[in-house]
Write a protein that holds these residues in place. Structure first.
Motif, PDB file in Angstrom:
ATOM      1  N   ALA A 128     -10.080  -2.725  -8.738  1.00  0.00           N
ATOM      2  CA  ALA A 128      -8.925  -3.549  -9.125  1.00  0.00           C
ATOM      3  C   ALA A 128      -8.790  -3.588 -10.644  1.00  0.00           C
ATOM      4  CB  ALA A 128      -9.079  -4.958  -8.571  1.00  0.00           C
ATOM      5  N   SER A 129      -7.683  -3.045 -11.145  1.00  0.00           N
ATOM      6  CA  SER A 129      -7.474  -2.873 -12.583  1.00  0.00           C
ATOM      7  C   SER A 129      -6.147  -3.485 -12.999  1.00  0.00           C
ATOM      8  CB  SER A 129      -7.493  -1.384 -12.947  1.00  0.00           C
ATOM      9  OG  SER A 129      -8.728  -0.803 -12.596  1.00  0.00           O
ATOM     10  N   PRO A 130      -6.082  -4.030 -14.223  1.00  0.00           N
ATOM     11  CA  PRO A 130      -4.877  -4.744 -14.661  1.00  0.00           C
ATOM     12  C   PRO A 130      -3.724  -3.814 -14.986  1.00  0.00           C
ATOM     13  CG  PRO A 130      -6.451  -4.625 -16.446  1.00  0.00           C
ATOM     14  CD  PRO A 130      -7.144  -4.050 -15.236  1.00  0.00           C
ATOM     15  N   MET A 131      -2.513  -4.380 -14.894  1.00  0.00           N
ATOM     16  CA  MET A 131      -1.291  -3.672 -15.242  1.00  0.00           C
ATOM     17  C   MET A 131      -0.392  -4.626 -16.034  1.00  0.00           C
ATOM     18  SD  MET A 131      -0.348  -1.723 -11.667  1.00  0.00           S
ATOM     19  CE  MET A 131       0.212  -0.229 -12.475  1.00  0.00           C
TER      20      MET A 131
ATOM     21  N   TYR B 199      -4.015  -3.039  -9.513  1.00  0.00           N
ATOM     22  CA  TYR B 199      -3.928  -1.957  -8.536  1.00  0.00           C
ATOM     23  C   TYR B 199      -5.331  -1.399  -8.326  1.00  0.00           C
ATOM     24  CZ  TYR B 199      -4.792   1.559 -12.108  1.00  0.00           C
ATOM     25  OH  TYR B 199      -5.381   2.320 -13.085  1.00  0.00           O
ATOM     26  N   SER B 200      -5.526  -0.707  -7.222  1.00  0.00           N
ATOM     27  CA  SER B 200      -6.778  -0.010  -6.955  1.00  0.00           C
ATOM     28  C   SER B 200      -6.465   1.313  -6.277  1.00  0.00           C
ATOM     29  CB  SER B 200      -7.712  -0.859  -6.078  1.00  0.00           C
ATOM     30  OG  SER B 200      -7.129  -1.074  -4.802  1.00  0.00           O
ATOM     31  N   VAL B 201      -7.402   2.261  -6.369  1.00  0.00           N
ATOM     32  CA  VAL B 201      -7.192   3.590  -5.802  1.00  0.00           C
ATOM     33  C   VAL B 201      -8.444   4.006  -5.031  1.00  0.00           C
ATOM     34  CG1 VAL B 201      -6.721   6.024  -6.276  1.00  0.00           C
ATOM     35  CG2 VAL B 201      -5.675   4.260  -7.704  1.00  0.00           C
ATOM     36  N   GLU B 202      -8.232   4.522  -3.812  1.00  0.00           N
ATOM     37  CA  GLU B 202      -9.314   5.076  -3.009  1.00  0.00           C
ATOM     38  C   GLU B 202      -8.960   6.494  -2.588  1.00  0.00           C
ATOM     39  OE1 GLU B 202     -10.251   2.700   0.363  1.00  0.00           O
ATOM     40  OE2 GLU B 202     -10.715   0.898  -0.797  1.00  0.00           O
ATOM     41  N   ASN B 203     -10.013   7.295  -2.378  1.00  0.00           N
ATOM     42  CA  ASN B 203      -9.857   8.644  -1.843  1.00  0.00           C
ATOM     43  C   ASN B 203     -10.926   8.841  -0.779  1.00  0.00           C
ATOM     44  OD1 ASN B 203     -10.817  11.912  -2.745  1.00  0.00           O
ATOM     45  ND2 ASN B 203      -8.904  11.440  -1.702  1.00  0.00           N
ATOM     46  N   ASP B 204     -10.487   9.102   0.426  1.00  0.00           N
ATOM     47  CA  ASP B 204     -11.426   9.253   1.556  1.00  0.00           C
ATOM     48  C   ASP B 204     -12.348   8.038   1.660  1.00  0.00           C
ATOM     49  OD1 ASP B 204     -10.350  11.743   2.116  1.00  0.00           O
ATOM     50  OD2 ASP B 204     -11.803  12.810   0.870  1.00  0.00           O
TER      51      ASP B 204
ATOM     52  N   ASP C  83      -1.114  13.457   2.630  1.00  0.00           N
ATOM     53  CA  ASP C  83      -2.185  13.771   3.569  1.00  0.00           C
ATOM     54  C   ASP C  83      -2.985  12.543   3.995  1.00  0.00           C
ATOM     55  OD1 ASP C  83      -3.698  13.188   1.350  1.00  0.00           O
ATOM     56  OD2 ASP C  83      -4.539  15.205   1.109  1.00  0.00           O
ATOM     57  N   GLY C  84      -2.615  11.367   3.461  1.00  0.00           N
ATOM     58  CA  GLY C  84      -3.258  10.116   3.850  1.00  0.00           C
ATOM     59  C   GLY C  84      -4.615   9.874   3.229  1.00  0.00           C
ATOM     60  N   ARG C  85      -5.097  10.765   2.382  1.00  0.00           N
ATOM     61  CA  ARG C  85      -6.453  10.638   1.844  1.00  0.00           C
ATOM     62  C   ARG C  85      -6.516   9.725   0.618  1.00  0.00           C
ATOM     63  NH1 ARG C  85      -9.020  16.520   1.362  1.00  0.00           N
ATOM     64  NH2 ARG C  85     -10.858  15.226   0.876  1.00  0.00           N
ATOM     65  N   PHE C  86      -5.412   9.636  -0.123  1.00  0.00           N
ATOM     66  CA  PHE C  86      -5.347   8.714  -1.260  1.00  0.00           C
ATOM     67  C   PHE C  86      -4.621   7.443  -0.841  1.00  0.00           C
ATOM     68  CE2 PHE C  86      -6.114  12.557  -3.733  1.00  0.00           C
ATOM     69  CZ  PHE C  86      -6.998  12.083  -4.699  1.00  0.00           C
ATOM     70  N   VAL C  87      -5.178   6.300  -1.237  1.00  0.00           N
ATOM     71  CA  VAL C  87      -4.559   5.008  -0.947  1.00  0.00           C
ATOM     72  C   VAL C  87      -4.541   4.197  -2.234  1.00  0.00           C
ATOM     73  CG1 VAL C  87      -4.668   2.871   0.378  1.00  0.00           C
ATOM     74  CG2 VAL C  87      -5.412   5.026   1.423  1.00  0.00           C
ATOM     75  N   VAL C  88      -3.359   3.764  -2.652  1.00  0.00           N
ATOM     76  CA  VAL C  88      -3.232   2.873  -3.797  1.00  0.00           C
ATOM     77  C   VAL C  88      -2.724   1.533  -3.293  1.00  0.00           C
ATOM     78  CG1 VAL C  88      -0.921   3.750  -4.335  1.00  0.00           C
ATOM     79  CG2 VAL C  88      -2.195   2.508  -6.066  1.00  0.00           C
ATOM     80  N   GLN C  89      -3.330   0.461  -3.766  1.00  0.00           N
ATOM     81  CA  GLN C  89      -2.927  -0.885  -3.368  1.00  0.00           C
ATOM     82  C   GLN C  89      -2.466  -1.663  -4.588  1.00  0.00           C
ATOM     83  OE1 GLN C  89      -5.829  -3.153  -1.194  1.00  0.00           O
ATOM     84  NE2 GLN C  89      -4.428  -4.855  -0.809  1.00  0.00           N
TER      85      GLN C  89
ATOM     86  N   ILE D 271       0.838  -1.193   0.000  1.00  0.00           N
ATOM     87  CA  ILE D 271       0.000   0.000   0.000  1.00  0.00           C
ATOM     88  C   ILE D 271       0.879   1.252   0.000  1.00  0.00           C
ATOM     89  CG2 ILE D 271      -1.441   1.395   1.543  1.00  0.00           C
ATOM     90  CD1 ILE D 271      -3.094  -1.010   2.128  1.00  0.00           C
ATOM     91  N   LEU D 272       0.431   2.251  -0.747  1.00  0.00           N
ATOM     92  CA  LEU D 272       1.076   3.561  -0.747  1.00  0.00           C
ATOM     93  C   LEU D 272       0.000   4.614  -0.481  1.00  0.00           C
ATOM     94  CD1 LEU D 272       3.518   5.452  -1.305  1.00  0.00           C
ATOM     95  CD2 LEU D 272       2.792   5.450  -3.708  1.00  0.00           C
TER      96      LEU D 272
END
Length: 301
Positions: free
Chosen positions: A57-60, A45-50, A29-35, A24-25
């Motif tokens: 979950a999307s391919p790479m 990978y996936s991305v969240e905000n708040d 400010d801790g509001r965005f989280v990428v896994q 996880i990154l």
């Protein structure tokens, strides 16, 4: 026996939490989280905000003339998170003085042949970006990317179609001058069946917006666009065969080691997306200008 079972479960939970944290990154400010995830030999990978999911979950991955980094992959290691700060000036644009702070983390995988590839993520307070690093020496040909974006199905798209090659005025298309479709379904098919151009804007809800684009593309790589949606995913596509002159390739020929251009996911409230300088934050000047150019009034119609 019962105590032993409880101990084993606790250890497994600790290992799971440790692995999850390792992949996880977060933004400063801790509001965005990428896994980052490896599932059945494929990377996602996936991305969240708040705590709102922006990218499911999307391919790479990518394919080169000699290696395939789309399946048969195994996780090797992740780096420590490092914070990158820089100050720079823009002669024109949204701001004169920019202070950038972003967190960066690298995730390395190997394929079936033992070849290594690293995915580099950058998380800032206005979104996420990623690119790939290829290793080795000599020349290599990058044939395609598997980079994808799975947005929540109910999102609305504000997108402009890629025009048909060698159409339009003086047969100069694609010229990236088509009209935008405003607030349409993700399932909307592009007007000419060619896909969509950047930037592409999406409304997740009234407080969360996502803009997809790229930055850092130079003469060593190809300019890309978004495909029509396939099974809920927009993919990064290389130029089509008829987009270039016959003698020009539609793939990228690079010198190894090589970092690809950034795929950018600017996100947050609409003001954050509009005011973002992410396209400049992630790159460095290629050369120093010979003259001190001054801008005047300009108009585009």
């Amino acid at each position: 026996m019962k105590k032993l079972l409880i101990l084993m479960v606790s250890v497994l939970l600790l290992i799971s939490c440790s692995d999850n944290k390792q992949n996880i990154l977060k933004s400063p400010d801790g509001r965005f989280v990428v896994q980052f995830m490896v599932r059945n030999g494929r990377i996602f990978y996936s991305v969240e905000n708040d705590d709102i999911v922006l990218i499911e979950a999307s391919p790479m991955g990518l394919t080169t003339a000699s290696q395939d980094f789309t399946h048969g992959l195994a996780f090797v290691e992740s780096s420590e998170t490092r914070t990158i700060t820089k100050n720079y000036q823009l002669k024109n644009g949204k701001k004169s003085d920019v202070r950038y702070i972003g967190n960066e983390k690298e995730f390395t995988v190997t394929n079936n042949t033992g070849a290594k590839m690293t995915v580099i993520f950058r998380a800032a307070n206005d979104g996420i970006a990623f690119r790939y690093r290829l290793y080795g020496d000599g020349r290599e040909t990058v044939l395609s990317e598997l980079s994808g974006f799975r947005l929540p199905a109910e999102s609305k798209a504000f997108v402009t179609p890629l025009s048909e090659a060698k159409s339009g005025w003086a047969r100069t298309n694609p010229s990236y001058e088509e009209f935008y479709h405003l607030g349409v379904s993700l399932e909307t098919i592009s007007d000419y069946g060619q896909g969509w151009t950047y930037p592409a804007l999406f409304e997740i809800d009234e407080d969360h917006w996502v803009m997809l684009s790229e930055t850092g593309t130079d003469r060593n790589y190809v300019a890309t666009h978004l495909s029509d949606i396939t099974d809920g995913i927009y993919y990064v596509e290389f130029p089509h065969d008829d987009h270039n002159l016959p003698e020009d390739p539609t793939y990228a020929e690079v010198n190894l080691p090589f970092d690809t251009p950034w795929r950018t996911i600017t996100a947050g409230s609409l003001p954050i997306v509009v005011e973002s300088t992410m396209a400049f934050d992630l790159v460095e000047p290629l050369y120093e200008a010979r003259y001190d150019y001054k801008t005047g009034r300009s108009m585009w119609s």
